[in-house]
Design a protein around this motif. Structure first.
Motif, PDB file in Angstrom:
ATOM      1  N   ALA A  18      -6.552   0.443   0.970  1.00 40.55           N
ATOM      2  CA  ALA A  18      -6.779   1.803   0.475  1.00 40.55           C
ATOM      3  C   ALA A  18      -6.389   1.913  -0.995  1.00 40.55           C
ATOM      4  O   ALA A  18      -5.341   1.406  -1.413  1.00 40.55           O
TER       5      ALA A  18
ATOM      6  N   TYR B 167      -4.010   6.705   3.165  1.00 40.50           N
ATOM      7  CA  TYR B 167      -3.879   7.545   4.370  1.00 40.50           C
ATOM      8  C   TYR B 167      -2.403   7.475   4.749  1.00 40.50           C
ATOM      9  O   TYR B 167      -1.893   6.402   5.062  1.00 40.50           O
ATOM     10  N   TRP B 168      -1.713   8.588   4.661  1.00 41.14           N
ATOM     11  CA  TRP B 168      -0.290   8.578   5.032  1.00 41.14           C
ATOM     12  C   TRP B 168       0.049   9.918   5.672  1.00 41.14           C
ATOM     13  O   TRP B 168       0.235  10.921   4.983  1.00 41.14           O
TER      14      TRP B 168
ATOM     15  N   LYS C 174      -0.359  12.135   9.769  1.00 37.70           N
ATOM     16  CA  LYS C 174      -1.383  12.589  10.715  1.00 37.70           C
ATOM     17  C   LYS C 174      -1.219  14.062  11.035  1.00 37.70           C
ATOM     18  O   LYS C 174      -0.102  14.560  11.107  1.00 37.70           O
TER      19      LYS C 174
ATOM     20  N   ARG D  57      -0.775  -2.924  22.935  1.00 39.57           N
ATOM     21  CA  ARG D  57      -1.556  -1.994  22.110  1.00 39.57           C
ATOM     22  C   ARG D  57      -3.063  -2.263  22.268  1.00 39.57           C
ATOM     23  O   ARG D  57      -3.862  -1.332  22.415  1.00 39.57           O
TER      24      ARG D  57
ATOM     25  N   SER E  27      -4.281  -4.607  11.029  1.00 33.81           N
ATOM     26  CA  SER E  27      -4.659  -3.764  12.165  1.00 33.81           C
ATOM     27  C   SER E  27      -5.972  -3.050  11.870  1.00 33.81           C
ATOM     28  O   SER E  27      -6.730  -2.729  12.767  1.00 33.81           O
TER      29      SER E  27
ATOM     30  N   SER F 238      -6.451   2.507  15.450  1.00 33.56           N
ATOM     31  CA  SER F 238      -5.609   2.566  14.257  1.00 33.56           C
ATOM     32  C   SER F 238      -6.405   3.331  13.210  1.00 33.56           C
ATOM     33  O   SER F 238      -7.591   3.029  12.991  1.00 33.56           O
ATOM     34  N   GLY F 239      -5.768   4.299  12.576  1.00 31.54           N
ATOM     35  CA  GLY F 239      -6.499   5.164  11.648  1.00 31.54           C
ATOM     36  C   GLY F 239      -7.305   4.383  10.625  1.00 31.54           C
ATOM     37  O   GLY F 239      -8.523   4.559  10.493  1.00 31.54           O
ATOM     38  N   SER F 240      -6.631   3.473   9.926  1.00 34.17           N
ATOM     39  CA  SER F 240      -7.303   2.763   8.833  1.00 34.17           C
ATOM     40  C   SER F 240      -8.451   1.880   9.329  1.00 34.17           C
ATOM     41  O   SER F 240      -9.305   1.464   8.541  1.00 34.17           O
TER      42      SER F 240
ATOM     43  N   ARG G 177     -12.205   2.585   8.559  1.00 30.59           N
ATOM     44  CA  ARG G 177     -12.828   2.224   7.273  1.00 30.59           C
ATOM     45  C   ARG G 177     -13.325   0.787   7.274  1.00 30.59           C
ATOM     46  O   ARG G 177     -14.075   0.392   6.377  1.00 30.59           O
TER      47      ARG G 177
ATOM     48  N   SER H 203       4.001   0.845  10.218  1.00 31.47           N
ATOM     49  CA  SER H 203       3.486   1.973   9.426  1.00 31.47           C
ATOM     50  C   SER H 203       3.333   3.233  10.277  1.00 31.47           C
ATOM     51  O   SER H 203       3.556   4.339   9.794  1.00 31.47           O
ATOM     52  N   ARG H 204       2.995   3.049  11.556  1.00 31.90           N
ATOM     53  CA  ARG H 204       2.800   4.229  12.412  1.00 31.90           C
ATOM     54  C   ARG H 204       4.088   5.048  12.517  1.00 31.90           C
ATOM     55  O   ARG H 204       4.081   6.265  12.323  1.00 31.90           O
TER      56      ARG H 204
ATOM     57  N   MET I 294       5.115   6.569   9.064  1.00 30.80           N
ATOM     58  CA  MET I 294       4.288   7.722   8.712  1.00 30.80           C
ATOM     59  C   MET I 294       4.807   8.984   9.411  1.00 30.80           C
ATOM     60  O   MET I 294       4.908  10.058   8.831  1.00 30.80           O
TER      61      MET I 294
ATOM     62  N   ASP J  40       0.939  -1.257   0.217  1.00 29.82           N
ATOM     63  CA  ASP J  40       0.899  -0.523   1.486  1.00 29.82           C
ATOM     64  C   ASP J  40       2.261  -0.560   2.166  1.00 29.82           C
ATOM     65  O   ASP J  40       3.269  -0.720   1.499  1.00 29.82           O
ATOM     66  N   ALA J  41       2.255  -0.441   3.480  1.00 32.43           N
ATOM     67  CA  ALA J  41       3.534  -0.373   4.194  1.00 32.43           C
ATOM     68  C   ALA J  41       4.086  -1.774   4.407  1.00 32.43           C
ATOM     69  O   ALA J  41       4.146  -2.283   5.520  1.00 32.43           O
TER      70      ALA J  41
HETATM   71  C1  DP6 Z   1      -0.214   2.348   4.188  1.00 30.51           C
HETATM   72  O1  DP6 Z   1      -3.869   2.723   9.947  1.00 30.51           O
HETATM   73  O2  DP6 Z   1      -1.866   1.220  10.278  1.00 30.51           O
HETATM   74  O3  DP6 Z   1      -2.017   1.050   5.038  1.00 30.51           O
HETATM   75  O4  DP6 Z   1      -3.229   5.092  12.277  1.00 30.51           O
HETATM   76  O5  DP6 Z   1      -0.867   4.732  12.924  1.00 30.51           O
HETATM   77  O6  DP6 Z   1      -2.502   2.851  13.139  1.00 30.51           O
HETATM   78  P1  DP6 Z   1      -2.110   4.103  12.370  1.00 30.51           P
HETATM   79  O7  DP6 Z   1      -1.735   3.647  10.901  1.00 30.51           O
HETATM   80  P2  DP6 Z   1      -2.399   2.566   9.953  1.00 30.51           P
HETATM   81  O8  DP6 Z   1      -1.788   3.035   8.554  1.00 30.51           O
HETATM   82  C2  DP6 Z   1      -2.217   2.512   7.352  1.00 30.51           C
HETATM   83  C3  DP6 Z   1      -1.360   3.013   6.262  1.00 30.51           C
HETATM   84  C4  DP6 Z   1      -1.568   2.374   4.903  1.00 30.51           C
HETATM   85  C5  DP6 Z   1      -2.503   3.198   4.049  1.00 30.51           C
HETATM   86  C6  DP6 Z   1      -3.985   3.059   4.322  1.00 30.51           C
HETATM   87  O9  DP6 Z   1      -4.453   2.010   4.793  1.00 30.51           O
HETATM   88  O10 DP6 Z   1      -4.693   4.020   4.001  1.00 30.51           O
END
Ligand code: DP6
Length: 317
Positions: free
Chosen positions: A32, A36-37, A39, A86, A118, A150-152, A155, A203-204, A207, A294-295
């Motif tokens: 990214a 994304y940080w 929810k 998971r 992930s 996983s959110g990211s 993408r 990271s979950r 966050m 990132d994390a």
């Molecule tokens: C810092 O997608 O791993 O990489 O949705 O809980 O699985 P979950 O989190 P995840 O978080 C990624 C965070 C990041 C920033 C990003 O990739 O946007």
């Protein structure tokens, strides 16, 4: 609250029975540039803000085989139990209780060290499941489904620059990723490994703690609202300094929100900080070089292809 199961029922046909014995898929990892940080919904992985990433050439290869019991190999070795849980919890969203899988997943980049594995992992898995179950779902639907893992990951269905629209619906059907219509082959993103050891907090969880406890988190949505249109403008006009400056400060702003949480979250190692100083020094001396992070303790370098040799020499790569 809407559950994952309820949401999936609106997207996929039933019953979900495999139409073949096995399926294999690949997805690129993504990094990214606008993070994304945080929810707004922890069950459906719905983000507080939109985000924007760049997909890498490398990622994850995943094979899902119908089997008599669940098993999972990660990079040729037995999966750590938490990781396997998971993956199979995610698979349970799509299969009936009599269907079992043997999953083989290979990451081209280290897992759980802030190298975004992930993201490509759940994306490759949903693509393999799409093939195995014969859904023929479109990429928007698969992006929504990958997001549940996983959110990211939403993408990683696409190459190039990708924007994840945060959406506003409680069911998350408008929270998916989409590629930008622009390519910039000159732009390079390169991993700068600092440490591949397991990070102190995933990271979950990090966050969640940030959203719940950091007094700085309230400024994060505005930071993204400012940064996102400006980085898209930088991409469209191929303005490298604008892109680098926004990406770097967006990453540091994300880390600042974590630092103010309690317990505090700090992914930087001494070597991460030393490398940042080195990059800033090189930039002051005229080298167009930026980073994002990132994390995890590792840095990701941003530079233009024409400066590749200079960057490598300067950082001893
Ligand atoms: C810092 O997608 O791993 O990489 O949705 O809980 O699985 P979950 O989190 P995840 O978080 C990624 C965070 C990041 C920033 C990003 O990739 O946007």
């Amino acid at each position: 609250m809407i559950t994952k199961q309820q949401m999936i029922q609106t997207l996929l046909p039933k019953p979900a029975l495999p139409v073949k014995e096995q399926a294999t898929a690949f997805s690129p990892a993504n990094i990214a540039l606008i993070k994304y940080w945080g929810k707004r919904d922890n069950e459906l992985n719905l983000p507080v803000t939109s985000s924007l990433s760049m997909s890498l050439a490398h990622g994850t290869h995943t094979t899902v085989k119908v089997a008599s019991a669940d098993s999972c190999l990660l990079n040729g070795k037995e999966c750590p139990p938490a990781f396997a849980k998971r993956l199979f919890d995610y698979c349970n969203l799509f299969r009936n209780k009599d269907t079992f899988f043997e999953i083989h997943t290979t990451n081209e980049i280290p897992t759980a060290a802030g190298f975004a594995s992930s993201s490509s992992g759940f994306s490759a898995l949903i693509l393999a499941l799409d093939d195995l179950f014969g859904w023929h779902a479109d990429l928007k639907t698969l992006s929504i489904l990958a997001r549940l893992g996983s959110g990211s990951a939403c993408r990683s269905l696409f190459s190039g620059f990708v924007e994840w629209h945060k959406g506003t619906r409680p069911d998350g059907l408008d929270s998916f990723a989409e590629p930008l219509n622009t390519s910039w082959p000159e732009l390079q993103i390169e991993m700068l490994p600092i440490s591949s050891s397991q990070k102190p907090i995933d990271s979950r969880s990090a966050m969640k703690i940030t959203v719940e406890t950091s007094p700085l988190y309230s400024s994060w949505p505005q930071t993204v609202a400012n940064d996102l249109p400006r980085i898209k403008e930088a991409i469209n006009s191929q303005n490298f300094h604008q892109l680098g400056q926004i990406a770097e400060s967006n990453a540091l702003a994300m880390h600042a929100t974590m630092l103010a949480s309690h317990p505090p979250i700090l992914y930087f190692l001494p070597e991460s900080i030393a490398t940042m100083h080195h990059i800033w020094r090189l930039r002051n001396e005229g080298l167009p070089l930026y980073f994002t992070m990132d994390a995890g303790p590792n840095l990701k370098l941003l530079y233009l292809k024409k400066d590749s040799t200079l960057v490598h020499e300067a950082l001893g790569l």
